[in-house]
Write a protein that holds these residues in place. Structure first.
Motif, PDB file in Angstrom:
ATOM      1  N   THR A  66      -0.503  13.271  69.844  1.00 18.98           N
ATOM      2  CA  THR A  66      -0.529  14.414  68.928  1.00 18.98           C
ATOM      3  C   THR A  66      -0.583  15.752  69.676  1.00 18.98           C
ATOM      4  N   THR A  67      -1.208  15.759  70.845  1.00 15.68           N
ATOM      5  CA  THR A  67      -1.302  17.017  71.600  1.00 15.68           C
ATOM      6  C   THR A  67       0.077  17.418  72.139  1.00 15.68           C
ATOM      7  N   ARG A 166      -5.352   3.060  67.606  1.00 15.78           N
ATOM      8  CA  ARG A 166      -4.178   3.704  67.028  1.00 15.78           C
ATOM      9  C   ARG A 166      -2.907   2.914  67.326  1.00 15.78           C
ATOM     10  N   GLU A 185      -7.488   7.165  78.549  1.00 17.99           N
ATOM     11  CA  GLU A 185      -6.122   6.635  78.529  1.00 17.99           C
ATOM     12  C   GLU A 185      -5.136   7.757  78.808  1.00 17.99           C
ATOM     13  N   LYS A 226     -13.328  13.757  73.743  1.00 19.94           N
ATOM     14  CA  LYS A 226     -12.469  13.370  74.867  1.00 19.94           C
ATOM     15  C   LYS A 226     -13.065  13.727  76.229  1.00 19.94           C
TER      16      LYS A 226
HETATM   17  O1  G3H Z   1      -0.687   9.110  74.836  1.00 15.61           O
HETATM   18  C1  G3H Z   1      -1.472   9.697  74.104  1.00 15.61           C
HETATM   19  C2  G3H Z   1      -2.498  10.509  74.688  1.00 15.61           C
HETATM   20  O2  G3H Z   1      -3.124   9.806  75.685  1.00 15.61           O
HETATM   21  C3  G3H Z   1      -3.487  11.099  73.737  1.00 15.61           C
HETATM   22  O3  G3H Z   1      -2.973  11.345  72.476  1.00 15.61           O
HETATM   23  O4  G3H Z   1      -2.979  13.776  72.170  1.00 15.61           O
HETATM   24  O5  G3H Z   1      -2.960  12.248  70.224  1.00 15.61           O
HETATM   25  O6  G3H Z   1      -4.999  12.471  71.596  1.00 15.61           O
HETATM   26  P1  G3H Z   1      -3.506  12.524  71.562  1.00 15.61           P
END
Ligand code: G3H
Length: 257
Positions: A66-67, A166, A185, A226
């Motif tokens: 999402t970021t 997720r 992750e 996080k």
């Molecule tokens: O691959 C996804 C990222 O590690 C984190 O995702 O930006 O939705 O928290 P996010």
């Protein structure tokens, strides 16, 4: 800039940079766990950093999440002016919803900037046989070569359990992630508190070791939840990494320092 001085953000950036031993840290005010708008601000700051790093010809490897999706939304055509921009997904499918997949994010980034993008056609779960024949497909090897030669990497960092949940991770892998105390992750790799890899989603594309020879690495992740994940991932991350985060993660991180 004045506001950042008054609120102590600049000082936090300095402390965090020292603590992590990285190149640069940018902190946006607020906590994206509580205020969704803050994630958009992280995206905006990431887009700005990316644009300041660009040369004439750029191959940019991008992860999902999402970021990164927020970052894509914040890009505009002026950063593409007079430049060649090629966006490639860093790795193949790792179980994300379509809107959070690197392929889709790369397409948005290209559209917003007037650049181009490539798609890595790798399903999330394939048998070994299919997997090996996919690796012989020119449409795939061509993209893999581009990923190899990417000079810029932008990526998110996730909380391990959040990401595993997720991605509808199967029971066996979930058990492994829990038992091995994964906290962070990135790129489909799961890390424990010492920054050691405890699980890797089996897919093709960039491997974590490929990061070392990338001249520019930009990591974007925020939210108090996080803090642990960022710390864990950063232990093994290249010191050239530029981290874009928020006050929520940063203040949690700096507690006790
Ligand atoms: O691959 C996804 C990222 O590690 C984190 O995702 O930006 O939705 O928290 P996010």
């Amino acid at each position: 800039e004045m506001m950042r001085e008054i609120t102590g953000i600049s000082e936090m950036e300095h402390s965090l940079k020292k603590l992590l031993g990285v190149n640069k840290v940018v902190i946006v005010p607020g906590d994206s766990d509580e205020t969704p708008l803050v994630k958009e601000e992280i995206g905006k700051a990431t887009a700005e950093i990316l644009s300041s790093c660009l040369g004439k010809e750029n191959i940019i490897a991008v992860t999902g999440g999402t970021t990164m999706a927020c970052t894509a939304e914040m890009l505009s055509s002026d950063i593409g002016e007079g430049r060649k921009l090629l966006f490639v997904p860093a790795r193949g499918g790792i179980g994300e919803d379509v809107k959070n997949q690197a392929n889709v994010i790369c397409a948005t980034m290209a559209e917003k900037t007037g650049g181009i993008h490539r798609v890595l056609y790798v399903p999330d779960e394939v048998g070994l046989e299919v997997y090996h024949s996919l690796l012989k497909e020119p449409a795939i090897t061509e993209v893999l070569d581009m990923i190899k030669s990417a000079n810029i990497v932008i990526h998110g960092i996730g909380d391990a359990l959040t990401m595993a949940g997720r991605r509808r991770t199967n029971k066996t892998v979930m058990k492994k992630i829990i038992e091995e105390n994964a906290v962070g992750e990135a790129f489909g790799y799961y890390f424990n508190e010492n920054g050691e890899i405890v699980h890797k989603v089996p897919t093709i594309g960039m491997q974590i070791s490929d990061l070392e020879d990338k001249p520019i690495v930009i990591a974007a992740a925020g939210g108090k939840s996080k803090a642990k994940a960022i710390r864990a991932y950063m232990k093994g991350a290249p010191k050239t990494t530029i981290l874009i985060t928020d006050e929520g993660a940063a203040s949690e991180f700096l507690k006790g320092h």
